[in-house]
Motif scaffolding. Structure first.
Motif, PDB file in Angstrom:
ATOM      1  N   SER A   6       0.794  -1.189  -0.029  1.00 44.81           N
ATOM      2  CA  SER A   6       0.182   0.036   0.022  1.00 44.81           C
ATOM      3  C   SER A   6       0.872   1.286   0.041  1.00 44.81           C
ATOM      4  O   SER A   6       0.293   2.331  -0.181  1.00 44.81           O
ATOM      5  CB  SER A   6      -0.801   0.073   1.301  1.00 44.81           C
ATOM      6  OG  SER A   6      -0.022   0.002   2.495  1.00 44.81           O
ATOM      7  N   GLN A   7       2.125   0.996   0.387  1.00 41.77           N
ATOM      8  CA  GLN A   7       2.915   2.364   0.521  1.00 41.77           C
ATOM      9  C   GLN A   7       4.406   2.044  -0.030  1.00 41.77           C
ATOM     10  O   GLN A   7       5.210   1.707   0.743  1.00 41.77           O
ATOM     11  CB  GLN A   7       3.010   2.792   1.785  1.00 41.77           C
ATOM     12  CG  GLN A   7       3.709   4.148   1.943  1.00 41.77           C
ATOM     13  CD  GLN A   7       3.550   5.235   0.931  1.00 41.77           C
ATOM     14  OE1 GLN A   7       4.430   5.280   0.090  1.00 41.77           O
ATOM     15  NE2 GLN A   7       2.273   5.496   0.928  1.00 41.77           N
ATOM     16  N   GLY A  78       2.632  -1.962   4.017  1.00 42.60           N
ATOM     17  CA  GLY A  78       1.545  -3.132   3.849  1.00 42.60           C
ATOM     18  C   GLY A  78       2.025  -4.485   3.566  1.00 42.60           C
ATOM     19  O   GLY A  78       1.110  -5.099   3.295  1.00 42.60           O
ATOM     20  N   ASN A 144      -3.512   4.582   7.182  1.00 44.20           N
ATOM     21  CA  ASN A 144      -3.727   3.061   7.399  1.00 44.20           C
ATOM     22  C   ASN A 144      -2.738   2.741   8.269  1.00 44.20           C
ATOM     23  O   ASN A 144      -2.942   1.438   8.820  1.00 44.20           O
ATOM     24  CB  ASN A 144      -3.074   2.602   6.115  1.00 44.20           C
ATOM     25  CG  ASN A 144      -4.183   2.872   5.028  1.00 44.20           C
ATOM     26  OD1 ASN A 144      -5.369   3.068   5.060  1.00 44.20           O
ATOM     27  ND2 ASN A 144      -3.512   3.031   3.555  1.00 44.20           N
TER      28      ASN A 144
END
Length: 145
Positions: A6-7, A78, A144
């Motif tokens: 996610s990152q 993530g 997140n």
């Protein structure tokens, strides 16, 4: 089980932390010449030459810390399960890198507490760059974490 990335900035930060940890391990095995080359100082090099455990123990602790920081960055990316206190830890890690990167400024401007050496310039630039990578990742992953 791995999650979806996610990152990517935090994945890059994890890789940089891992490389820094491996570099510190290499210094331990490289001995006194490597302590000198990488700017650890003549005192560390002489202690290593004298067979003292302090240089290797200190360098191993730094390598372990960097590996843990890499784990936190990987968690924030993530790709692995969230680690405890990830948001606070990543904020602290980012701050340490950025502050370490900026420490050369007063040394360069006012020679405080000592004049900046080439080691301080290049190591500060590296730390500041790694800090920026962490910062970009932290900003991107903030909701997140």
């Amino acid at each position: 089980m791995m999650s979806q990335l996610s990152q990517p900035w935090l994945l890059f930060a994890a890789i940089l932390n891992g490389l820094a940890a491996l570099a510190h391990v290499a210094v331990i095995f490289g001995g006194a010449a490597w302590y000198r080359f990488f700017g650890a100082g003549e005192g560390m090099a002489r202690m290593d030459e004298a067979g003292r455990l302090y240089p290797a123990a200190l360098t191993a602790c730094i390598a372990l810390m960097l590996a843990i920081w890499g784990g936190y960055a990987l968690s924030g990316s993530g790709l692995i399960a969230p680690w405890p206190w990830a948001k606070a830890a990543l904020c602290a890690i980012t701050a340490v890198y950025l502050l370490r990167g900026l420490v050369v400024v007063p040394m360069a401007v006012a020679s405080v507490p000592q004049p900046a050496t080439p080691f301080w310039y290049w190591s500060s630039a590296i730390c500041f760059a790694i800090g920026l990578v962490h910062l970009f990742g932290l900003i991107g992953a903030w909701r997140n974490l």
